[in-house]
Design a protein around this motif. Structure first.
Motif, PDB file in Angstrom:
ATOM      1  N   ASN A   1       0.829  -1.207   0.000  1.00 58.88           N
ATOM      2  CA  ASN A   1       0.000   0.000   0.000  1.00 58.88           C
ATOM      3  C   ASN A   1       0.865   1.259   0.000  1.00 58.88           C
ATOM      4  O   ASN A   1       0.588   2.212  -0.733  1.00 58.88           O
ATOM      5  CB  ASN A   1      -0.937   0.020   1.223  1.00 58.88           C
ATOM      6  CG  ASN A   1      -2.290  -0.610   0.916  1.00 58.88           C
ATOM      7  OD1 ASN A   1      -2.745  -0.599  -0.219  1.00 58.88           O
ATOM      8  ND2 ASN A   1      -2.938  -1.153   1.925  1.00 58.88           N
ATOM      9  N   ASN A   2       1.914   1.262   0.807  1.00 56.12           N
ATOM     10  CA  ASN A   2       2.802   2.422   0.832  1.00 56.12           C
ATOM     11  C   ASN A   2       3.500   2.627  -0.508  1.00 56.12           C
ATOM     12  O   ASN A   2       3.631   3.760  -0.986  1.00 56.12           O
ATOM     13  CB  ASN A   2       3.843   2.282   1.951  1.00 56.12           C
ATOM     14  CG  ASN A   2       3.233   2.519   3.328  1.00 56.12           C
ATOM     15  OD1 ASN A   2       2.254   3.253   3.453  1.00 56.12           O
ATOM     16  ND2 ASN A   2       3.800   1.908   4.350  1.00 56.12           N
TER      17      ASN A   2
ATOM     18  N   LEU B   1       2.440   1.678  -3.470  1.00 53.23           N
ATOM     19  CA  LEU B   1       1.454   2.146  -4.455  1.00 53.23           C
ATOM     20  C   LEU B   1       1.116   3.621  -4.245  1.00 53.23           C
ATOM     21  O   LEU B   1       0.962   4.380  -5.199  1.00 53.23           O
ATOM     22  CB  LEU B   1       0.163   1.326  -4.349  1.00 53.23           C
ATOM     23  CG  LEU B   1       0.151  -0.011  -5.078  1.00 53.23           C
ATOM     24  CD1 LEU B   1      -1.094  -0.801  -4.689  1.00 53.23           C
ATOM     25  CD2 LEU B   1       0.184   0.177  -6.603  1.00 53.23           C
ATOM     26  N   GLN B   2       0.990   4.013  -2.994  1.00 53.47           N
ATOM     27  CA  GLN B   2       0.705   5.425  -2.688  1.00 53.47           C
ATOM     28  C   GLN B   2       1.816   6.312  -3.204  1.00 53.47           C
ATOM     29  O   GLN B   2       1.570   7.408  -3.719  1.00 53.47           O
ATOM     30  CB  GLN B   2       0.614   5.626  -1.178  1.00 53.47           C
ATOM     31  CG  GLN B   2      -0.800   5.557  -0.667  1.00 53.47           C
ATOM     32  CD  GLN B   2      -0.854   5.851   0.812  1.00 53.47           C
ATOM     33  OE1 GLN B   2       0.129   6.228   1.427  1.00 53.47           O
ATOM     34  NE2 GLN B   2      -2.030   5.684   1.385  1.00 53.47           N
ATOM     35  N   SER B   3       3.043   5.835  -3.052  1.00 54.55           N
ATOM     36  CA  SER B   3       4.184   6.619  -3.483  1.00 54.55           C
ATOM     37  C   SER B   3       4.183   6.771  -5.010  1.00 54.55           C
ATOM     38  O   SER B   3       4.456   7.863  -5.537  1.00 54.55           O
ATOM     39  CB  SER B   3       5.444   5.917  -2.960  1.00 54.55           C
ATOM     40  OG  SER B   3       6.577   6.541  -3.428  1.00 54.55           O
ATOM     41  N   VAL B   4       3.837   5.701  -5.734  1.00 53.87           N
ATOM     42  CA  VAL B   4       3.697   5.792  -7.194  1.00 53.87           C
ATOM     43  C   VAL B   4       2.592   6.795  -7.542  1.00 53.87           C
ATOM     44  O   VAL B   4       2.756   7.662  -8.403  1.00 53.87           O
ATOM     45  CB  VAL B   4       3.375   4.407  -7.812  1.00 53.87           C
ATOM     46  CG1 VAL B   4       2.895   4.535  -9.252  1.00 53.87           C
ATOM     47  CG2 VAL B   4       4.599   3.495  -7.744  1.00 53.87           C
ATOM     48  N   ALA B   5       1.459   6.690  -6.851  1.00 55.37           N
ATOM     49  CA  ALA B   5       0.321   7.559  -7.144  1.00 55.37           C
ATOM     50  C   ALA B   5       0.680   9.026  -6.911  1.00 55.37           C
ATOM     51  O   ALA B   5       0.332   9.901  -7.720  1.00 55.37           O
ATOM     52  CB  ALA B   5      -0.881   7.164  -6.288  1.00 55.37           C
ATOM     53  N   LEU B   6       1.390   9.311  -5.819  1.00 56.24           N
ATOM     54  CA  LEU B   6       1.759  10.702  -5.526  1.00 56.24           C
ATOM     55  C   LEU B   6       2.725  11.244  -6.575  1.00 56.24           C
ATOM     56  O   LEU B   6       2.643  12.418  -6.956  1.00 56.24           O
ATOM     57  CB  LEU B   6       2.359  10.809  -4.112  1.00 56.24           C
ATOM     58  CG  LEU B   6       1.357  10.582  -2.979  1.00 56.24           C
ATOM     59  CD1 LEU B   6       2.076  10.442  -1.642  1.00 56.24           C
ATOM     60  CD2 LEU B   6       0.345  11.732  -2.908  1.00 56.24           C
TER      61      LEU B   6
ATOM     62  N   LEU C   1      -7.683   9.164  -3.588  1.00 51.36           N
ATOM     63  CA  LEU C   1      -6.433   8.716  -2.955  1.00 51.36           C
ATOM     64  C   LEU C   1      -6.472   8.929  -1.443  1.00 51.36           C
ATOM     65  O   LEU C   1      -6.052   8.059  -0.674  1.00 51.36           O
ATOM     66  CB  LEU C   1      -5.233   9.486  -3.508  1.00 51.36           C
ATOM     67  CG  LEU C   1      -4.687   9.032  -4.850  1.00 51.36           C
ATOM     68  CD1 LEU C   1      -3.528   9.917  -5.249  1.00 51.36           C
ATOM     69  CD2 LEU C   1      -4.243   7.573  -4.790  1.00 51.36           C
TER      70      LEU C   1
END
Lengths: 96, 96, 96, 96
Positions: free
Chosen positions: C49-50, C52-57, C93
């Motif tokens: 999850n972390n 993926l969040q980093s990719v999304a940001l 997000l």
């Protein structure tokens, strides 16, 4: 122009919502003081977090549509700075 | 025993933290009222969300270690009910 | 201009990170298949999850700096549409 | 009894969901490779995060109802250890 931000036209709306959230937090402290059931306290905390997130997303939307858009339209370093600043704020919200 | 929960021994700690959070929320309303910069407001909101999450995780930890553990040690329907209730509260926190 | 987005210059970086995440998810399925300890599985899920969040940001940052900025510089309906779309993606997000 | 966990009876359910998530992540890498629109990529990432959270909450629910409950029923240090471990996993999920 001093004191005008993206959210200025919605100021009353936001301060009203925040005063309600302030009251909810005071209510949570009272629940704990009165030994209310833990799960009910947690439910209130989740509600406050959702309400705060909703305020934050509204402020951010208006910030992108005003301050950031103005800076981008003017271009240059200020645009880059505003964009970097907005991304950092988004990252803090996503991770909080 | 009325009014004794997992968090009872920490009551002062929690009410103190919540009063501080209440003050922070009041401060955010004031920032908006005074037209402070949007990004600074968002930073404060993220800080409040983190502080509330931290309170919630502490309450939940003590709830699992007391109420839920007592119910589980006794067994039966009450144990199942307490476990389901805790899982639902965890889901709300994860999604908030 | 077909196929050029904010993230285009970083394409290899993102696809590489996503392939690693894909491998991590496959590893989690294997852990469950091999009856690994539940807490260790949860730790891996939090790590994914972390990541993926980093990719999304990262994608969002480049989207704001390119697509949204171009639309804002041109102005008009397209600018409003792009800003609304970005705000909705940020909300998803923050709430996911 | 080796290899039996809270989630054992649901193993096929979980591995099936994780294989679907693995496919979704592979699809996201492909979207980037094919220069798909950034907002559509972000929507997929939010969907994967939600699906992973849902798996994690299910695993945690069964972990509390089995491993942690067994340890609590037996009492002693092992119960404390399992409770602390579960709380730490919950905190990682809430913050991820």
């Amino acid at each position: 122009m001093t004191g005008a931000h993206g959210y200025s036209s919605q100021k009353d709306n936001y301060t009203k919502r925040l005063r309600r959230i302030e009251g909810q937090v005071r209510g949570i402290a009272k629940m704990i003081d009165e030994d209310k059931y833990c799960i009910d306290v947690l439910t209130q905390i989740s509600a406050v977090n959702n309400a705060l997130q909703s305020v934050a997303l509204g402020l951010l939307d208006e910030h992108l549509g005003h301050c950031v858009s103005h800076a981008v339209a003017e271009g240059g370093d200020e645009a880059d700075k505003k964009l970097a600043e907005a991304s950092a704020a988004i990252a803090r919200l996503v991770r909080s």
